[in-house]
Structure formats: structure tokens, C-alpha cells
Scaffold this active site. Structure first.
Site: not given
Length: 528
Positions: A31, A33-36, A39, A54, A149
Site C-alpha cells: 500500500i 512505504e516510509g522510512g520506518m 504497509v 504494518k 498527527d
């Protein structure tokens, strides 16, 4: 937290699968992607239920802070149950240092997608979305949790069982229990600057702490954007956002809504939520939700009177318009969904091979993500290599004979070429050779609280990447190789220099904690 053993669930027939290490879930699509971490959409092997996974990047499994944040998100979500919150199912520590959460799959679209697809929402629809989101926030606050957030990315809309619109709050990644300590450093901003409250940005008297009114402010920012199509605060630098939230205030409705589409009563509710001093806002999310429903009812009555339609029909038309935008946004989002490949699985610590019949879309090309700036280092044109030299052991006489024969051969070939050229047209020019594409990868740059990228240098030859104004978070697309990245935070603190290796087709996270950041000093520096 559940600890799973490999092979806990048998796999279905049909070949190898891409799975979690414990074999419980089959991965279907990526779905985001991020730095951490990433998903994924996944299917539970035993029941066939489709869920969201996640994951935490395996490289961060040994990072105590990252691991604690990930576990904290899961533990906070475990005790929550509300129709306007994404449901939490499980938190798992699998073999090989792989951690993942199992969450409800929301068959819908976030507010970013809705705004991109349809622009500002109908006023009644925007008020309904905000009221539902306020209900979800009130439930979080009642359990002692601040989201911190709230933004269009973290609010989704789906259809409920009755066919209406249902809002879901997602991603408690930076949420915080009011009594939690030790995971957030004083003076470090978390969230998104565009929607951050003045308290999050430093306008908080000593001895006081954040409360639910900070989330009310952020939701007010989101509602303003739903009504007008533009955020109330916008800037090109972190300093600009500081000034806007703390001193300048939101842009006027006269500029963002010159046609007067948003009624005055609705504007008043939004501006109260955006009051700089939290004492002047709604006292809590429940009060905000009540005010939103009250002004929605009055707006529907006024619209019904003006158009001659029944109020129920007016409200139904607004919901129908929202669901129409949702349907188009979902179709567009499906086209952007990234099919999983082996690199994705390795990045998330998952295992297995892929079944071809699973994937509906080809893998997305490596390119810039959303608003993140993309920098590409052009391939250098290779010059001609100097000829290799070596000592010759050929006798002098033999060399003379060879030279003579070579000269004779040149004369014969030249004569033949002249004869052929008299009978044949000249050959077509040979097109220049197209250089082979250079394999590239990406650096996912993040910093706490933020940083400006001052230089990126390839270590093998000292080549500098041409940069414009790049502020974290950013995604830099570079030829494979090892790079030295320099970042500088706010103020006069020293540069932070990190190194990272970019692999072909890989996405490499790189995070910096910028020292010497003084939030209070930054606020004072940008005061008018």
C-alpha cells in the site's frame, strides 16, 4: 504482544507464497512505504480474511527507540474500539527480528485522494466528515491518547453497512499517552508542520503539556482544506510554518473562498477551532463535534429553504456527491497500488516467492514520491579508454613484412571502396549509440525535527549531486554507489554527515538527529 513461531499455519496449495515468517499471512499488495517500514494488504491463511500488515524495517529492530515506538502504537491501539477508528487486531514478534501489526483493511480512500479527485467537498459533506473525525478523537482522548498527527493522510472515508459515508482515523505512529514519558524529547516536533498546533511548535508555557485541544486545532486545519481546497497555513520552509501558526494566523476565507461558498456560521466554527490560544478553542473534541453537527443542521435548513427541497434530500445529495468522489478516488488509488516484488518482501523482513496470478498491476517505476523532492545524478559520459601497451617480441624483419602487407591491403580496400561507391548510393549514417541506463536506487532521508540537505557526494569519485532547496523528509534517486550526505538543522548547530550505500532498485532509509536545535530560540527568531 504475540510471539509467533515459523510455520504456525499451513499454506494453501498452488505454489510458493510471499508470507510473514510465521506463515500466518500471505502478502498481496504494497500500500505504501516510509522510512520506518511498509504497509501491505494481506490475507490470513487460516481464515481467508483480508487485513493490513504494518511492518517495522528489520534494520530498526535493534533500534530501541524505534522498537518501543512501534510496540507503543500497538499497545495503545489494542484497547480501542470505535466506529471512527481503524480496528486493531494483533501485534506480532515473528522470527528473525520481524515485527508487524495486523489492522483493519479500510476499503476506501484518504482525504488527500478525495481532494485530488474532486476538489473542495460539499459544505454539508465536509462538516459530516469533520464531525465523525471529532468523534473518533474524543474516544482517543477519553482513553488518555493524543493523536498528534491529524491530517488528510490519516483520515479515510469508506462506505458503512447502510451505504453511507464512514470516516476512519488511522496511524497512531506518533500518538502519545498523556502520562507517557521518555519517548519524545522536549522541543522535538512530531507530526506535520502544515497541521501542527501552536503548542506543538513551542507556544506552551512551562509546566503545561499538550492536551486534546491540539488535535482539535489540527482537525480545524483539515476542515478548512476540505471546505476551500487549500490548507489554512502554507509555507516553503519550516521557519515559515512556525511564523504562520504562531503569529500570522490562517489565510482569510476572503482569499480562499472569494465566491462565498462557505457560510459565515461555518467559517466561525472553523476559525474558533484554529484559535492561536487554546483557551479560545472548543474545550474538547466532543464540543467540537457538537458544534459541527449544529452548524450542519442550520446550513441544511437554510439550503432547503433557499432551494425548495426537503432537508433530508439536501443532506442525501451531499452524501451522494461525497460517495461519488470516493468511488473515483478509490479507482485512481487502485491504479497507483504497488505490486509487491522480492525487494519489498526483503525490506519488510518477509519471506517467500510470488505467485504471478496474485498481482493486478505491474511494479511502479522508481520515481519521486508525492511531495518529496527527487534528485537524480546524471550518468557521466565515458571517454575512450587509452590503448593498452605491451612490449613486442616480433623480429624486425617480420615487422617490416607485416607493415608492407598491411599497406598493400589498405590500397586494395581503398580501390574497391571507390569502385563500389560509383555504383551504390552512400550508406545511411549510423545513429549514435544510446548509453545504457544506469541502475538507480533511492535514499529516504528523514531528520528529527527536520534538516536541510547541504550536500550529497559520491565517495568513489567525489562527484557532487546538484541540489536545489531540499528539506527533509526527501527521497533522492541516485545511481548505485556509496554516498556521503551532509545535513544541517535549524540554527547554528554543526552539520551532521552520514554515509549510505544505494543499491540498484533499493530504497535505503537514512535518519539524522540534528543537534543544537532550540525550538524556543527558533520561535523568538521568527517573531514579528
Amino acid at each position: 504482544m504475540r510471539q509467533s513461531r515459523p510455520g504456525a499455519a499451513p499454506g494453501p496449495p498452488g505454489g510458493a507464497r510471499s508470507t510473514t515468517p510465521d506463515g500466518r499471512y500471505e502478502v498481496l499488495l504494497k500500500i505504501r512505504e516510509g522510512g520506518m517500514g511498509a504497509v501491505f494488504k494481506a490475507r490470513e491463511v487460516s481464515s481467508g480474511s483480508v487485513v493490513v500488515l504494518k511492518t517495522l524495517r528489520p534494520q530498526l529492530g535493534d533500534d530501541e527507540t524505534a522498537r518501543r515506538r512501534f510496540f507503543r502504537e500497538g499497545e495503545m491501539a489494542r484497547g480501542l474500539s470505535h466506529p471512527n477508528l481503524a480496528a486493531f487486531h494483533d501485534l506480532v514478534e515473528a522470527s528473525g527480528g520481524v515485527f508487524y501489526m495486523v489492522l483493519e483493511l479500510i476499503d476506501g480512500a484518504n482525504l488527500v485522494d478525495l481532494l485530488d479527485e474532486g476538489g473542495p467537498l460539499p459544505v454539508l459533506a465536509a462538516l459530516d466528515v469533520a464531525a465523525q473525525a471529532a468523534d473518533g478523537l474524543a474516544h482517543l482522548h477519553a482513553h488518555g491518547i493524543l493523536h498528534r498527527d491529524v491530517s488528510p493522510e490519516n483520515l479515510m472515508v469508506t462506505r458503512d453497512a447502510a451505504g453511507g459515508a464512514r470516516v476512519k482515523i488511522i496511524d497512531l505512529g506518533v500518538a502519545k499517552a498523556r502520562d507517557a514519558e521518555g519517548l519524545t524529547t522536549t522541543g522535538i516536533f512530531v507530526g506535520k508542520l502544515r497541521y501542527g498546533s501552536p503548542e506543538q511548535l513551542g507556544a506552551l508555557p512551562k509546566g503545561e503539556s499538550l492536551d486534546g485541544r491540539s488535535d482539535v486545532y489540527a482537525l480545524g486545519c483539515v476542515l478548512y482544506q476540505l471546505l476551500t481546497g487549500v490548507p489554512p497555513f502554507d509555507a516553503e520552509t519550516p521557519q515559515g510554518y512556525l511564523r504562520a501558526h504562531l503569529f500570522t494566523g490562517p489565510r482569510s476565507f476572503e482569499k480562499s473562498d472569494p465566491e462565498g461558498r462557505v457560510p459565515e456560521a461555518v467559517r466561525d466554527v472553523v476559525l474558533r477551532a484554529l484559535a492561536r490560544r487554546r483557551e479560545e478553542r472548543f474545550p474538547d473534541a466532543l464540543a467540537f463535534a457538537a458544534a459541527l453537527r449544529d452548524v450542519r443542521a442550520r446550513t441544511a435548513e437554510e439550503t432547503a429553504r433557499r432551494t425548495g427541497r426537503p432537508r433530508g434530500e439536501v443532506e442525501a445529495l451531499a452524501t451522494e456527491a461525497l460517495l461519488g468522489v470516493l468511488q473515483r478516488a478509490r479507482a485512481a488509488a487502485d491504479g497507483r497500488t504497488h505490486a509487491v516484488d522480492e525487494r519489498d518482501l526483503a525490506t519488510a523482513g518477509l519471506t517467500g516467492r510470488l505467485r504471478d496470478e496474485t498481482w493486478e498491476h505491474p511494479p511502479a517505476p522508481l520515481s519521486g514520491d508525492g511531495d518529496l523532492p527527487t534528485v537524480r545524478l546524471s550518468a557521466e559520459r565515458r571517454g575512450a579508454l587509452p590503448p593498452a601497451t605491451s612490449a613486442s617480441g616480433t623480429p624486425a624483419g617480420t615487422r617490416s613484412v607485416l607493415v608492407f602487407l598491411a599497406a598493400a591491403l589498405v590500397v586494395v580496400v581503398a580501390a574497391a571502396s571507390i569502385a563500389i561507391s560509383r555504383r551504390s548510393p552512400p550508406p545511411a549514417p549510423v545513429p549514435p549509440a544510446v548509453p545504457a541506463p544506469v541502475p538507480t536506487g533511492a535514499l529516504l532521508l528523514t531528520a528529527s525535527p527536520w534538516a536541510r540537505v547541504t550536500s550529497v557526494v559520491r565517495e568513489s569519485d567525489g562527484a557532487a549531486v546538484p541540489l536545489g532547496e531540499v528539506v527533509t523528509p526527501a527521497r533522492l534517486v541516485l545511481p548505485e554507489g556509496r554516498y556521503r550526505v551532509a545535513l544541517r538543522g535549524e540554527g547554528t548547530g554543526p552539520e551532521v554527515v552520514l554515509t549510505a550505500t544505494v543499491g540498484a532498485g533499493a530504497q535505503t532509509p537514512l535518519h539524522a538527529d540534528t543537534p543544537g536545535f532550540d525550538l524556543e530560540a527558533a520561535v523568538r527568531a521568527h517573531a514579528p
